[in-house]
Structure formats: structure tokens, C-alpha cells
Design a protein around this motif. Structure first.
Motif, mmCIF file in Angstrom:
data_model
loop_
_atom_site.group_PDB
_atom_site.id
_atom_site.type_symbol
_atom_site.label_atom_id
_atom_site.label_comp_id
_atom_site.label_asym_id
_atom_site.label_seq_id
_atom_site.Cartn_x
_atom_site.Cartn_y
_atom_site.Cartn_z
ATOM 1 N N ILE A 187 4.457 8.582 1.423
ATOM 2 C CA ILE A 187 5.387 9.504 0.771
ATOM 3 C C ILE A 187 4.854 10.929 0.861
ATOM 4 O O ILE A 187 3.755 11.221 0.393
ATOM 5 N N LEU A 188 5.647 11.803 1.469
ATOM 6 C CA LEU A 188 5.276 13.219 1.597
ATOM 7 C C LEU A 188 5.982 14.030 0.518
ATOM 8 O O LEU A 188 7.198 13.950 0.360
ATOM 9 N N ARG A 217 0.849 -1.184 0.000
ATOM 10 C CA ARG A 217 0.000 0.000 0.000
ATOM 11 C C ARG A 217 0.889 1.240 0.000
ATOM 12 O O ARG A 217 1.886 1.282 0.731
ATOM 13 N N ILE A 218 0.547 2.220 -0.823
ATOM 14 C CA ILE A 218 1.296 3.477 -0.843
ATOM 15 C C ILE A 218 0.318 4.624 -0.627
ATOM 16 O O ILE A 218 -0.691 4.731 -1.332
ATOM 17 N N ASP A 219 0.616 5.453 0.360
ATOM 18 C CA ASP A 219 -0.151 6.683 0.574
ATOM 19 C C ASP A 219 0.738 7.863 0.210
ATOM 20 O O ASP A 219 1.880 7.931 0.649
ATOM 21 N N VAL A 220 0.186 8.781 -0.581
ATOM 22 C CA VAL A 220 0.953 9.958 -0.981
ATOM 23 C C VAL A 220 0.304 11.188 -0.368
ATOM 24 O O VAL A 220 -0.886 11.428 -0.555
ATOM 25 N N LEU A 221 1.094 11.951 0.377
ATOM 26 C CA LEU A 221 0.618 13.206 0.962
ATOM 27 C C LEU A 221 1.087 14.350 0.076
ATOM 28 O O LEU A 221 2.290 14.535 -0.119
ATOM 29 N N THR A 222 0.127 15.097 -0.469
ATOM 30 C CA THR A 222 0.479 16.138 -1.439
ATOM 31 C C THR A 222 -0.557 17.256 -1.428
ATOM 32 O O THR A 222 -1.699 17.037 -1.013
ATOM 33 N N LEU A 223 -0.157 18.418 -1.919
ATOM 34 C CA LEU A 223 -1.119 19.508 -2.122
ATOM 35 C C LEU A 223 -1.660 19.485 -3.552
ATOM 36 O O LEU A 223 -2.514 20.281 -3.914
#
Ligand code: 6GU
Length: 227
Positions: A108-109, A2-8
Motif C-alpha cells: 500500500i502506497l 503480508r502487508i507492506d506500507v510505503l510512506t513518508l
């Protein structure tokens, strides 16, 4: 995985991966990718997530609070490998991708503007950079990391396009490839490839890899010679 990406900028991530091999891996349920807009975790009535730097200076700094709140909204975040994409990070290499490919959950931020509040770093495990150049945002780098990791997950690539022969997995660049026609504008395919002598072809390819690596990437060549 699982990959979570934190982004604007969620639209810099999802539409791109949907078009790629990662998209197929998602569809086939080999991976789960979740994109989180940390602006949704702003505590400011104007949805702001950045502010002026203490001590003055140009640009804005991403605030710690929305990022930490977004991080904590992710189920199982405590056990995930938590990455920050920044040009200050450690160099991202094929060996790094191989390490990441073995983990079950990555977060991933992606950064923007002049950077993060330094206190963000305490909540993450590792900072990585994809090279000595500056991007406008960490999203490009996150896509690079995701693509290079996901292709290593068993079953994502077919056997033909296997990564067993990848350049960097052995530390050498690849040999030249040819397909039809045999002659194009006077440029011929090397004779040995038409010979049908598998042993000779293998030897030619090995020597081409060495020669090419020596000429183009002396750093890799020296490392290879030393092993
Ligand atoms: Cl991870 N982020 C940004 N903004 N620039 C970079 C980078 C990352 N890696 C190389 N340049």
C-alpha cells in the motif's frame, strides 16, 4: 497475509496498529506488517523525495524514482496486490475489503502533498479512495483499509464478534442493541427483547434493520430490495 506500507510517515502507521486488533494479529503471527519509509530510497543528497511540477503550478509532486526503488526492495513485490491510496481512486467498499482479504501479499502506497508523478501509476495495480472527502495523507486511508481487511482474515476476530453479521455483508444496517439497565432516565428497553421469544426477537430485529436502512440509507435499501 503480508502487508507492506510505503510512506513518508512511518510513525503514523506502526504505533496505531500496535494498539489495535491488527497489533494482536501481528503478535499472533496471523499477519506480517512491514512499514517502509521511501525517503530511505531517495537518490538526492538531501533525502528529498519531491520536486516542483513540470509546467508549473502550486505544491510539490512526489518523485517516481524513490517510490519504485522502495517497491523493488520488497521481496515478492511482483506477485503482490499493489495499491495506491488517493482521492482519485475507485471507491473502497466492504466488497473490496472481502476481495483484498483473500490475497497473500498487499503493498500500500500512501501519498502526500499535491500527488505523485503520474508515472508511479504504471507500477501499481489499483488506486482506491475511502470516500468523497480529502485527507492530508494516504496514511489515514491505509489504516482504514488495513483494519477492514485484517478483521476478515480467519482467526483474527473471535467467533462472538464474527463478521458474518456485519452490516454491509448483507447490505443492511444493524439492528438496535441494548444492555442493562432495563430503564435509564425513563428510557425503556423494547419489551420484545425481554420476552425470551427467540422467533419474535429475530423478527423484530429484521424489521428494525429494514426500517433503519430505509430511513438512513435509501441507496442501500434500494439495492437490497432489488437482489
Ligand atoms: Cl486514499 N487519500 C487522501 N489523501 N484523501 C482521501 C483518500 C485517500 N480517500 C478519501 N480521501
Amino acid at each position: 497475509m503480508r502487508i507492506d506500507v510505503l510512506t513518508l510517515f512511518p510513525n503514523m502507521i506502526l504505533p496505531v496498529i500496535k494498539e489495535s486488533i491488527i497489533g494482536r494479529a501481528m503478535y499472533e503471527k496471523k499477519i506480517t506488517i512491514n512499514v517502509i519509509d521511501f525517503r530511505d530510497y531517495s537518490t538526492n543528497k538531501h533525502q528529498k523525495v519531491d520536486d516542483y511540477p513540470y509546467g508549473g503550478g502550486a505544491g510539490m509532486v512526489l518523485q517516481v524514482e524513490p517510490i519504485v526503488k522502495a517497491l523493488r526492495s520488497i521481496e515478492g513485490y511482483q506477485d503482490a496486490l499493489k495499491l495506491i491510496m488517493t482521492p482519485q481512486g475507485e471507491p473502497y467498499l466492504q466488497t473490496t475489503a472481502e476481495k483484498f482479504a483473500r490475497c497473500d501479499h498487499m503493498i500500500i502506497l500512501c501519498g502526500h502533498y499535491e500527488g505523485f508523478d503520474e508515472r508511479v501509476r504504471a507500477y501499481f495495480d489499483l488506486e482506491v479512495s475511502i470516500g468523497d472527502f480529502v485527507l492530508t495523507g494516504g496514511e489515514y486511508a491505509a489504516l482504514v483499509v488495513m483494519d477492514s481487511v485484517v478483521r476478515l482474515i480467519p482467526g483474527v476476530l473471535n467467533k462472538e464478534a464474527s463478521f458474518q453479521e456485519d452490516s454491509f455483508s448483507e447490505g443492511l444496517l444493524e439492528y438496535p442493541q441494548y444492555t442493562r439497565p432495563r430503564v435509564f432516565e425513563g428510557k425503556e428497553v423494547p419489551e420484545v427483547l425481554l420476552s425470551g421469544h427467540h422467533e419474535a426477537i429475530r423478527a423484530w430485529r429484521d424489521s428494525q434493520r429494514l426500517e433503519r436502512t430505509k430511513k438512513r440509507r435509501e441507496d442501500l435499501y434500494k439495492k437490497y430490495r432489488k437482489r
